[in-house]
Each structure stands twice: as structure tokens, then as C-alpha cells.
Design a protein around this motif. Structure first.
Motif, PDB file in Angstrom:
ATOM      1  N   ASN A   1       0.803  -1.218   0.000  1.00 54.70           N
ATOM      2  CA  ASN A   1       0.000   0.000   0.000  1.00 54.70           C
ATOM      3  C   ASN A   1       0.839   1.271   0.000  1.00 54.70           C
ATOM      4  O   ASN A   1       0.296   2.363  -0.076  1.00 54.70           O
ATOM      5  CB  ASN A   1      -0.932   0.008   1.222  1.00 54.70           C
ATOM      6  CG  ASN A   1      -2.025  -1.050   1.099  1.00 54.70           C
ATOM      7  OD1 ASN A   1      -2.488  -1.329   0.005  1.00 54.70           O
ATOM      8  ND2 ASN A   1      -2.420  -1.635   2.220  1.00 54.70           N
TER       9      ASN A   1
ATOM     10  N   SER B   1     -16.772   1.626   0.215  1.00 53.26           N
ATOM     11  CA  SER B   1     -15.696   0.799   0.772  1.00 53.26           C
ATOM     12  C   SER B   1     -16.219  -0.335   1.643  1.00 53.26           C
ATOM     13  O   SER B   1     -15.492  -1.315   1.888  1.00 53.26           O
ATOM     14  CB  SER B   1     -14.734   1.673   1.573  1.00 53.26           C
ATOM     15  OG  SER B   1     -15.427   2.383   2.588  1.00 53.26           O
TER      16      SER B   1
ATOM     17  N   PRO C   1      -7.422  -6.392   0.339  1.00 53.27           N
ATOM     18  CA  PRO C   1      -7.606  -5.043  -0.228  1.00 53.27           C
ATOM     19  C   PRO C   1      -6.458  -4.592  -1.109  1.00 53.27           C
ATOM     20  O   PRO C   1      -6.667  -3.879  -2.094  1.00 53.27           O
ATOM     21  CB  PRO C   1      -7.745  -4.154   1.013  1.00 53.27           C
ATOM     22  CG  PRO C   1      -8.235  -5.065   2.078  1.00 53.27           C
ATOM     23  CD  PRO C   1      -7.614  -6.401   1.804  1.00 53.27           C
ATOM     24  N   GLU C   2      -5.213  -4.992  -0.759  1.00 53.43           N
ATOM     25  CA  GLU C   2      -4.066  -4.544  -1.550  1.00 53.43           C
ATOM     26  C   GLU C   2      -3.952  -5.260  -2.890  1.00 53.43           C
ATOM     27  O   GLU C   2      -3.080  -4.938  -3.700  1.00 53.43           O
ATOM     28  CB  GLU C   2      -2.769  -4.731  -0.756  1.00 53.43           C
ATOM     29  CG  GLU C   2      -2.380  -6.174  -0.465  1.00 53.43           C
ATOM     30  CD  GLU C   2      -2.993  -6.706   0.827  1.00 53.43           C
ATOM     31  OE1 GLU C   2      -2.553  -7.780   1.271  1.00 53.43           O
ATOM     32  OE2 GLU C   2      -3.896  -6.030   1.392  1.00 53.43           O
TER      33      GLU C   2
ATOM     34  N   ARG D   1      -6.741  -5.712  -5.030  1.00 54.98           N
ATOM     35  CA  ARG D   1      -7.944  -5.445  -5.808  1.00 54.98           C
ATOM     36  C   ARG D   1      -8.102  -3.934  -6.036  1.00 54.98           C
ATOM     37  O   ARG D   1      -7.482  -3.132  -5.321  1.00 54.98           O
ATOM     38  CB  ARG D   1      -9.173  -5.976  -5.078  1.00 54.98           C
ATOM     39  CG  ARG D   1      -9.486  -5.221  -3.797  1.00 54.98           C
ATOM     40  CD  ARG D   1     -10.577  -5.891  -2.990  1.00 54.98           C
ATOM     41  NE  ARG D   1     -10.985  -5.095  -1.840  1.00 54.98           N
ATOM     42  CZ  ARG D   1     -11.253  -5.601  -0.644  1.00 54.98           C
ATOM     43  NH1 ARG D   1     -11.148  -6.907  -0.433  1.00 54.98           N
ATOM     44  NH2 ARG D   1     -11.633  -4.811   0.341  1.00 54.98           N
TER      45      ARG D   1
ATOM     46  N   THR E   1      -9.651  -0.249  -5.756  1.00 59.97           N
ATOM     47  CA  THR E   1     -10.361   0.430  -4.686  1.00 59.97           C
ATOM     48  C   THR E   1     -11.827   0.617  -5.076  1.00 59.97           C
ATOM     49  O   THR E   1     -12.215   0.392  -6.228  1.00 59.97           O
ATOM     50  CB  THR E   1      -9.734   1.806  -4.408  1.00 59.97           C
ATOM     51  OG1 THR E   1      -9.902   2.632  -5.575  1.00 59.97           O
ATOM     52  CG2 THR E   1      -8.252   1.673  -4.095  1.00 59.97           C
ATOM     53  N   ALA E   2     -12.637   1.030  -4.100  1.00 64.69           N
ATOM     54  CA  ALA E   2     -14.057   1.257  -4.389  1.00 64.69           C
ATOM     55  C   ALA E   2     -14.229   2.327  -5.463  1.00 64.69           C
ATOM     56  O   ALA E   2     -15.092   2.204  -6.346  1.00 64.69           O
ATOM     57  CB  ALA E   2     -14.786   1.660  -3.112  1.00 64.69           C
TER      58      ALA E   2
ATOM     59  N   GLN F   1     -11.995   3.131  -7.870  1.00 64.24           N
ATOM     60  CA  GLN F   1     -11.564   2.561  -9.149  1.00 64.24           C
ATOM     61  C   GLN F   1     -12.614   1.619  -9.713  1.00 64.24           C
ATOM     62  O   GLN F   1     -12.887   1.623 -10.915  1.00 64.24           O
ATOM     63  CB  GLN F   1     -10.240   1.832  -8.968  1.00 64.24           C
ATOM     64  CG  GLN F   1      -9.051   2.753  -8.738  1.00 64.24           C
ATOM     65  CD  GLN F   1      -7.797   1.992  -8.346  1.00 64.24           C
ATOM     66  OE1 GLN F   1      -7.865   0.862  -7.849  1.00 64.24           O
ATOM     67  NE2 GLN F   1      -6.643   2.612  -8.540  1.00 64.24           N
TER      68      GLN F   1
ATOM     69  N   GLN G   1      -6.088  -2.851 -11.909  1.00 65.79           N
ATOM     70  CA  GLN G   1      -5.373  -2.309 -10.757  1.00 65.79           C
ATOM     71  C   GLN G   1      -5.522  -3.215  -9.533  1.00 65.79           C
ATOM     72  O   GLN G   1      -6.562  -3.854  -9.371  1.00 65.79           O
ATOM     73  CB  GLN G   1      -5.889  -0.899 -10.441  1.00 65.79           C
ATOM     74  CG  GLN G   1      -5.683   0.087 -11.577  1.00 65.79           C
ATOM     75  CD  GLN G   1      -4.232   0.202 -11.985  1.00 65.79           C
ATOM     76  OE1 GLN G   1      -3.349   0.345 -11.142  1.00 65.79           O
ATOM     77  NE2 GLN G   1      -3.980   0.113 -13.289  1.00 65.79           N
TER      78      GLN G   1
END
Length: 495
Positions: free
Chosen positions: A10, A285, A319-320, A322, A324-325, A327, A395
Motif C-alpha cells: 500500500n 468501501s 484489499p491490496e 484489488r 479500490t471502491a 476505481q 489495478q
């Protein structure tokens, strides 16, 4: 250990944002030219063939003018494409340094195709009035093939980034034992290539037809505008339903080969069956979706043809690993806009087919030509949305599951990259303004030539001559010539 890995993943280098913005701007600008580089040669040659096979001077005149536009567009594409080539090494040295030996062949193929296309365009332009008509046409036939070869190279590289294969990793994590065939023909190559290629032809067809649709709306109902509209629009209309099927096929390939990207595209948070389809909407999120239209079970049906199809959700990976919400929302909107445009183009193509089937003539409705005039712009927007879906949906990976974007970015200071972005924006605005100015100048000259093209008043310019001559040139004045010498003779010397 997992916490340390997550923190490292991150960690966002300060230069990552400007590097991304610079690459996004140059790619988004260049891709506006790609449909014409790939497909305009084919459309031009199709009009050229019609002119030769039917002895149609109007079709030959259109082909010659389109070839001039093709050359100007190619020159602008040289500028934007070269900048992109440098940016791969400048902005993403981590990727090129580690993986260049695996997927770099695609860029090599594109470079060779680019030079071949440049040579063929030069020959084709030179051939007007200088070569026999059919010889000239046949020398132009390889042009679309060279353009498709260039697209082959670029899509091969991009498809490898989405589904990397053709290598093994040594103890240090570096690729060895590279298989060129596997690295080129990856699982996503076929779906990506055909979807992209057809999109280019469809977009170019609608854009070119849109120019003549505007002329028809302004009352220019002559054969020049009708033919200039009918041929490229027919090509685009035929390809539209094919593109919808190819789009469905590539979406299903993403579902099988890149399930996390598919989850981002469809805003799927939890792995489940009977998954609903969201038309637009926004992902938060915490996994909730607000806004948009929710259609129960449709996403599972679209993915596997039955409601019980299990769809992988974003929460299935850390989370790292995939998008982000935010994106995911961007990808979802881009995908939905692309689908919406494709659906509207299907209706436009059916409208055109119905009128032709009933009356064997172009539609007469002004609303049809209004829609046709904006169809080209809509296609360009759809092309942009397609690349957003492809790139942002992957991403945080630059090489899917093998290298993150943050690991590949340059060590150049962020301030320098922001300055570079500002310079590139200024240069691109100037380049595209010059491109537009040249096209408008060409259009004005052609209109003047057409307006005065009568047997008695036609000026002797290349625009008013038949594309295959004879070339009208003023005769030289001969000093001291006898009365009648050097006067009243054709360029060939006959009285």
C-alpha cells in the motif's frame, strides 16, 4: 508477516500519481487517432475499388481525398505514438527491466508494422495519376494488413499484461525459460484483438459517415455526400451487431480469466450466486452500492447463462490486491457507458437496414442523420471507455498477479513528472489544433473546387481533375514563339 507485506504493497511513491496522469493523458489522446490509422485505409480502398470497378469518378475523388486525410492523421499519430513509446521506458522502468524480454516482441512487431505502413502510405499517395489505376489499387491493398499487424503487436503486449504466461520464475523472482508463442498468444489475446479491431473499423466508419451526415443535414444532397455517407456507414452498420457479440465474448473471458476485474466491472462485493446486475451506481468501501438500477440475478445469468452461476466478489482477495471502491466505480461506469452506446448503435443500424430493405435508398428522416452525425463521437467515447475498463480494472497490477504499478514506477521526482505533464499537454493541444486546422483547410479547398467544377469555369487544380488524370498543368510561355505556338495545346502536346 502479512501486515508488513500489506504495508509495503500500500506504500504509494509520490511519483506514482503524476506518472499515471501522464500516461493516461497521452494514451487517451493517442487512442483517438488509432481508429483512423487502423481502419481508414480499408474504407479508402473500399471506395477506391468501387470507383475503379464501376468507372465512378465521384468514388475515386472521395478515395483520393480520404487518402490525403489518412496521411495527415498518420503524421499526427507518429508524434503521439512516439511519445507513448518513450513513456513506457521512462515511467515504468521496473516493468520494462524485468518483463521486457518476455512481452517486448509485441512492441517490436508494432514498430515494424508502423514503418511498413509509412512506406505503403507514401507509395499510395504517390501513385495517384502516376501509376496505372489497378496497379495503384493493388499496391494499396497491403495497407490495411499493415495496420492490423500493428494492432496485433500492441494488443499482444496488453493481453500479456492482463494474463501473463510463457515464462517461469527463478529463485530471485525473475522470468526465465521464455516461450515466445505462449507470451504472444495469451488467453486474453484473441478476445481482446478481435474486439479491438472491429471497434476500430466500426468507429472509423461512423466518424467518416458523420462528417457527410452533417453535410446532408445542411442540404447538400448531391451524390458526393450521399456516397461519402453510405459506404462508411454501411461498413459500420454491418459490424455493429458483430461487435456486440464480441463484447459479450470478451466480458465472459474476463469472468473466467480475471475474476477480480470482472467483479470490479460489475460491482460484485461478495462471492455468491444469483448475483444482481447494477446499471450504473456507486460502490462504497463497505461493499454497499448506492444509486443506479438493480436487476436481480441478471449478472449471474450474463456470466454463466443461469442464475446459479457463482460470481467471484472483490472481497475474495485482500484489499491490496484489488481495485479500490473508487476505481471499481470508474470501471463500472466506463463499462456501462460502452454497453449503452453499443445498444444505441444497434438501434441506429437496424433503422438504416429497415429503410434500405424497404426503399433501397438512404433514410430521409433528419433525425436519422442527426443520430448518425453524433454516432462517431459516441464511438470515440466508447473506445476511451473500453481502455479505462481494461487498464483501471486490472489495478493495482501492471502485470496481473506478478507486479504492482507502484513497483514498476520510475524514481524520477514527482515535480519533474508534473512539469513534463504540463509540457505534454501544451504540445498535444498545439498538435491537435494544427491537425484540425489542416483538415479544415483541406475541406475549404475541396469545397471551393467542387463549387467551381463546371466544364467552362473549373480551375485547373488537382482537386477538379479526375484522380487518374490527365494532370492539368499550365503550359510554359515560350519567348519569341511564332503566333499560335505554345497556345491552345494540351499538356500532352496534341492540338
Amino acid at each position: 508477516m502479512h501486515t508488513t507485506t500489506a504495508l509495503l504493497a500500500n506504500a504509494v511513491p509520490p511519483q506514482l500519481l503524476p506518472a499515471r496522469q501522464l500516461m493516461a493523458f497521452t494514451l487517451a489522446s493517442h487512442i483517438l487517432l488509432v481508429p483512423f490509422g487502423v481502419a481508414l485505409p480499408f474504407i479508402t480502398l473500399l471506395m477506391h475499388y468501387r470507383g475503379l470497378s464501376r468507372g465512378d469518378d465521384v468514388a475515386l475523388g472521395l478515395a483520393r481525398r480520404w487518402s490525403a486525410v489518412m496521411a495527415v492523421q498518420f503524421a499526427i499519430g507518429v508524434v503521439t505514438g512516439t511519445v507513448l513509446s518513450f513513456e513506457f521506458g521512462l515511467l515504468w522502468p521496473g516493468m520494462m527491466g524485468r518483463w521486457g524480454d518476455v512481452f517486448g516482441l509485441g512492441f517490436g512487431v508494432e514498430a515494424w508494422a508502423f514503418f511498413l505502413e509509412a512506406v505503403l502510405i507514401a507509395i499510395y499517395l504517390y501513385g495517384w495519376r502516376r501509376l496505372k489505376p489497378w496497379t495503384h489499387f493493388l499496391l494499396g491493398v497491403p495497407l490495411p494488413l499493415a495496420a492490423l499487424l500493428g494492432a496485433f503487436g500492441i494488443i499482444a503486449a496488453n493481453a500479456w499484461m492482463n494474463t501473463p504466461q510463457g515464462f517461469t520464475l527463478d529463485a530471485a523472482g525473475r522470468p526465465v525459460d521464455v516461450s515466445v508463442r505462449q507470451a504472444v498468444f495469451t488467453p486474453m489475446f484473441g478476445p481482446e484483438y478481435w474486439h479491438f479491431a472491429v471497434a476500430m473499423f466500426l468507429t472509423a466508419g461512423y466518424v467518416v459517415a458523420g462528417v457527410y451526415a452533417v453535410g446532408l443535414l445542411r442540404g447538400r444532397r448531391d451524390r458526393y455526400h450521399r456516397l461519402g455517407f453510405a459506404l462508411p456507414f454501411t461498413v459500420a452498420a454491418i459490424l455493429t451487431p458483430i461487435q456486440v457479440l464480441l463484447g459479450d465474448a470478451i466480458a465472459r473471458s474476463v469472468f473466467h480469466k480475471q475474476p477480480v476485474k470482472f467483479a470490479a466491472t460489475e460491482l460484485v462485493w461478495k462471492t455468491d450466486t444469483h448475483v444482481p446486475e447494477y446499471v450504473f451506481g456507486r460502490l462504497h468501501s463497505d461493499g454497499t452500492v448506492s444509486g443506479g438500477l438493480k436487476i436481480p440475478q441478471l449478472d449471474s445469468i450474463l456470466a454463466g447463462f443461469r442464475p446459479s452461476t457463482r460470481v467471484t466478489g472483490l472481497s475474495s482477495v485482500p484489499p491490496e490486491e484489488r481495485p479500490t471502491a473508487l476505481q471499481a466505480t470508474v470501471v463500472h461506469w466506463a463499462f456501462d457507458i460502452m454497453v449503452a452506446i453499443g445498444s444505441l448503435l444497434i438501434l441506429l443500424a437496424l433503422w438504416y437496414a429497415w429503410c434500405w430493405w424497404r426503399h433501397r435508398d438512404l433514410p430521409h428522416s433528419r433525425w436519422f442523420y442527426r443520430c448518425a452525425a453524433v454516432a462517431g463521437v459516441a464511438c470515440l467515447i466508447s473506445v476511451e471507455c473500453g481502455w479505462i475498463t481494461t487498464e483501471v480494472g486490472r489495478q493495482p497490477w501492471i502485470v496481473y498477479r506478478h507486479m504492482r504499478v507502484s513497483e514498476a514506477v520510475t524514481a524520477t521526482r514527482a515535480g519533474s513528472l508534473w512539469t513534463m505533464l504540463a509540457v505534454v499537454v501544451v504540445v498535444y493541444v498545439a498538435v491537435f489544433a494544427a491537425f484540425l486546422a489542416v483538415l479544415l483547410k483541406m475541406r475549404t479547398r475541396w469545397r471551393i473546387a467542387d463549387a467551381s467544377a463546371t466544364p467552362a469555369t473549373a480551375p485547373q487544380t488537382p482537386e477538379t481533375d479526375t484522380p487518374y488524370g490527365p494532370r492539368s498543368e499550365p503550359l510554359p510561355t515560350v519567348t519569341g514563339a511564332a503566333p499560335g505556338e505554345g497556345q491552345g495545346r494540351t499538356p500532352g502536346g496534341a492540338s
